[in-house]
Design a protein around this motif. Structure first.
Motif, short mmCIF file in Angstrom:
data_model
loop_
_atom_site.label_atom_id
_atom_site.label_comp_id
_atom_site.label_asym_id
_atom_site.label_seq_id
_atom_site.Cartn_x
_atom_site.Cartn_y
_atom_site.Cartn_z
N SER A 151 -5.65 -0.04 18.62
CA SER A 151 -5.34 -1.09 17.67
C SER A 151 -4.05 -0.82 16.94
O SER A 151 -3.63 0.33 16.78
CB SER A 151 -6.48 -1.22 16.66
N ARG A 152 -3.41 -1.90 16.47
CA ARG A 152 -2.17 -1.77 15.71
C ARG A 152 -2.45 -1.29 14.29
O ARG A 152 -1.59 -0.71 13.64
CB ARG A 152 -1.47 -3.13 15.67
N ALA A 153 -3.66 -1.56 13.81
CA ALA A 153 -4.10 -1.10 12.49
C ALA A 153 -5.61 -1.10 12.51
O ALA A 153 -6.22 -1.85 13.27
CB ALA A 153 -3.59 -2.02 11.39
N PRO A 164 -1.34 3.52 15.54
CA PRO A 164 -0.15 4.07 14.88
C PRO A 164 -0.41 4.37 13.41
O PRO A 164 -1.33 3.79 12.82
CB PRO A 164 0.89 2.95 15.06
N ASP A 165 0.40 5.23 12.84
CA ASP A 165 0.29 5.56 11.41
C ASP A 165 1.24 4.65 10.65
O ASP A 165 2.39 5.02 10.35
CB ASP A 165 0.64 7.03 11.18
N ASN A 166 0.79 3.44 10.33
CA ASN A 166 1.64 2.46 9.66
C ASN A 166 2.09 2.89 8.28
O ASN A 166 3.24 2.67 7.89
CB ASN A 166 0.89 1.12 9.57
N MET A 167 1.19 3.48 7.52
CA MET A 167 1.55 3.90 6.16
C MET A 167 2.60 5.02 6.19
O MET A 167 3.59 4.97 5.45
CB MET A 167 0.30 4.36 5.40
N LYS A 168 2.40 5.98 7.08
CA LYS A 168 3.37 7.08 7.20
C LYS A 168 4.72 6.55 7.65
O LYS A 168 5.77 7.00 7.18
CB LYS A 168 2.85 8.11 8.20
N ALA A 169 4.72 5.58 8.57
CA ALA A 169 5.98 5.00 9.05
C ALA A 169 6.75 4.36 7.91
O ALA A 169 7.97 4.53 7.78
CB ALA A 169 5.70 3.98 10.15
N ALA A 170 6.03 3.62 7.05
CA ALA A 170 6.68 2.97 5.91
C ALA A 170 7.19 4.00 4.91
O ALA A 170 8.28 3.85 4.33
CB ALA A 170 5.70 2.01 5.24
N GLN A 171 6.43 5.03 4.67
CA GLN A 171 6.86 6.10 3.77
C GLN A 171 8.13 6.76 4.31
O GLN A 171 9.08 7.03 3.56
CB GLN A 171 5.75 7.13 3.61
N SER A 193 -2.41 -11.73 5.37
CA SER A 193 -3.68 -11.56 6.07
C SER A 193 -3.64 -10.43 7.10
O SER A 193 -4.67 -10.05 7.66
CB SER A 193 -4.05 -12.87 6.79
N SER A 194 -2.47 -9.87 7.35
CA SER A 194 -2.30 -8.84 8.36
C SER A 194 -2.64 -7.45 7.82
O SER A 194 -2.08 -7.01 6.82
CB SER A 194 -0.85 -8.85 8.87
N LEU A 195 -3.55 -6.75 8.50
CA LEU A 195 -3.90 -5.39 8.11
C LEU A 195 -2.72 -4.45 8.36
O LEU A 195 -2.47 -3.52 7.58
CB LEU A 195 -5.13 -4.91 8.87
N THR A 196 -1.98 -4.70 9.44
CA THR A 196 -0.80 -3.88 9.73
C THR A 196 0.20 -3.97 8.59
O THR A 196 0.74 -2.97 8.11
CB THR A 196 -0.13 -4.35 11.03
N ARG A 197 0.46 -5.21 8.13
CA ARG A 197 1.39 -5.39 7.03
C ARG A 197 0.88 -4.71 5.76
O ARG A 197 1.65 -4.08 5.02
CB ARG A 197 1.59 -6.88 6.75
N ALA A 198 -0.42 -4.82 5.51
CA ALA A 198 -0.99 -4.21 4.31
C ALA A 198 -0.77 -2.70 4.32
O ALA A 198 -0.41 -2.10 3.29
CB ALA A 198 -2.48 -4.52 4.23
N GLU A 199 -0.96 -2.07 5.47
CA GLU A 199 -0.76 -0.62 5.57
C GLU A 199 0.70 -0.26 5.36
O GLU A 199 1.04 0.72 4.67
CB GLU A 199 -1.25 -0.12 6.93
N ARG A 200 1.60 -1.06 5.95
CA ARG A 200 3.03 -0.77 5.82
C ARG A 200 3.53 -1.00 4.39
O ARG A 200 4.27 -0.18 3.85
CB ARG A 200 3.82 -1.63 6.81
N VAL A 201 3.13 -2.12 3.80
CA VAL A 201 3.54 -2.39 2.42
C VAL A 201 2.98 -1.33 1.49
O VAL A 201 3.64 -0.91 0.52
CB VAL A 201 3.10 -3.80 1.98
N GLY A 202 1.77 -0.86 1.78
CA GLY A 202 1.17 0.20 0.96
C GLY A 202 2.01 1.46 0.98
O GLY A 202 2.23 2.10 -0.05
N GLY A 203 2.51 1.83 2.16
CA GLY A 203 3.36 3.01 2.27
C GLY A 203 4.68 2.83 1.56
O GLY A 203 5.20 3.75 0.91
#
Length: 343
Positions: A151-153, A164-171, A193-203
């Motif tokens: 899964s993408r997230a 993938p580690d979306n939060m780490k990528a954003a950090q 609504s995107s979980l991938t976006r939520a993880e990235r924005v969180g990072g």
């Protein structure tokens, strides 16, 4: 002369009052099937004269050499790349991939899973929506089918999953911009609504807070994956917020649109300096990519990659391991990101 209609496994399931996957389990001797259910299935087989085609079944341990792959949305570049990597890796091991789609919201995942099981696949990979993961996991346990999620997230823990580690990528990418001297960093792209976006924005947000930098909700813009919309969004953002010096883009499509938007506005893109020079304003762009470094767009920006094709190769390795050891321990593998800076 009339030709008799071929009896299918679906006919047997209907006559016995069970699912197609249950018939397949009875025939293969797998799973937890009651004696009464087994007898009903065999009675239906006798009555209908069903003959199972075993040509596809290998004589080695009853394996078919076929892996089922259910993709939520094959039109997604990420999952298309993942599928290419997975297929190439499995085919190199002499396996064949049976590909089907489960719907963008996973509405057909269970049905597709049962179809694959009825065809006697050795294992199944679920790539995409994981909203029905619990049901799929239970069905896999019931049928004795090796199962791996890609899964993408994801919010899943108790399943075999590679993501993938979306939060780490954003950090990683936000910290890179900060170290280049940027203190006012905005975000463009993705839907809430995107979980991938939520993880990235969180990072992204966590990194700004870590360095004591300003975070403004109006600097975080939603945007469809459209170059035209991204160009319009970045132009409006910078017009109303002239102190912004860097923008993180949700994906490569948004990045390309943002770059065009800067060009139209007479703003240069690059990361050599956060200052204007020769009265030329400079704004740095950074973006997430799902491809390998040699396939990145040749734009003057910073990329953070987690190649989907490589992820597909890891998924292939994991499903083969799971087939060899169905009862093995659960493994949650998170793929690390890589930073690629271009000027």
């Amino acid at each position: 002369m009339a030709i008799a209609k071929k009896v299918t496994i679906n006919d047997v399931a209907s006559a016995a009052g069970v699912s197609v996957s249950t018939v397949s389990l009875v025939l293969s001797g797998k799973g937890r099937i009651s004696t009464a259910t087994g007898e009903r299935v065999y009675q239906a087989i006798d009555q209908l004269g069903f003959v199972r085609n075993r040509q596809a079944v290998s004589l080695r341990g009853g394996q078919t050499g076929v892996i089922g792959l259910i993709v939520g949305d094959l039109s997604s570049p990420f999952y298309a790349e993942l599928t290419a990597g997975l297929t190439a890796a499995l085919e190199s091991q002499g396996k064949m991939v049976f590909l089907t789609q489960g719907g963008k919201r996973g509405e057909q995942m269970l049905q597709r899973f049962e179809t694959l099981v009825s065809q006697g696949v050795d294992g199944v990979v679920i790539a995409g929506s994981v909203d029905r993961a619990t049901e799929l996991r239970e069905k896999a346990a019931e049928t004795g089918t090796p199962l791996v999620f890609a899964s993408r997230a994801s919010y899943l823990d108790e399943v075999d999953i590679i993501r993938p580690d979306n939060m780490k990528a954003a950090q990683l990418v936000t910290e890179h911009l900060i170290r280049r001297g940027h203190q006012r960093i905005a975000w463009i792209g993705g839907k809430s609504s995107s979980l991938t976006r939520a993880e990235r924005v969180g990072g992204y947000c966590a990194t700004l807070i870590k360095y004591g930098l300003p975070f403004h909700s109006e600097w975080v813009l939603e945007c469809e994956s459209s170059q035209k919309q991204a160009a319009e969004e970045i132009a409006g953002l910078l017009r109303h917020n002239p102190t912004i010096t860097a923008v993180v883009c949700y994906n490569s499509v948004i990045a390309m649109g943002a770059w065009f938007g800067l060009m139209r506005a007479g703003i240069q893109s690059g990361e050599d300096s956060v200052e204007s020079y020769f009265e030329q304003r400079v704004v740095s762009l950074a973006a997430f990519a799902d491809v390998a470094e040699n396939a990145l767009d040749d734009l003057p920006l910073t990329w953070v990659t987690n190649p989907a094709r490589e992820m597909g190769q890891s998924v292939a390795e994991r499903i083969l391991q799971r087939i060899d050891n169905v009862q093995g321990s659960i493994r949650n593998l998170i793929m690390p990101p890589r930073l690629v800076a271009r000027k």
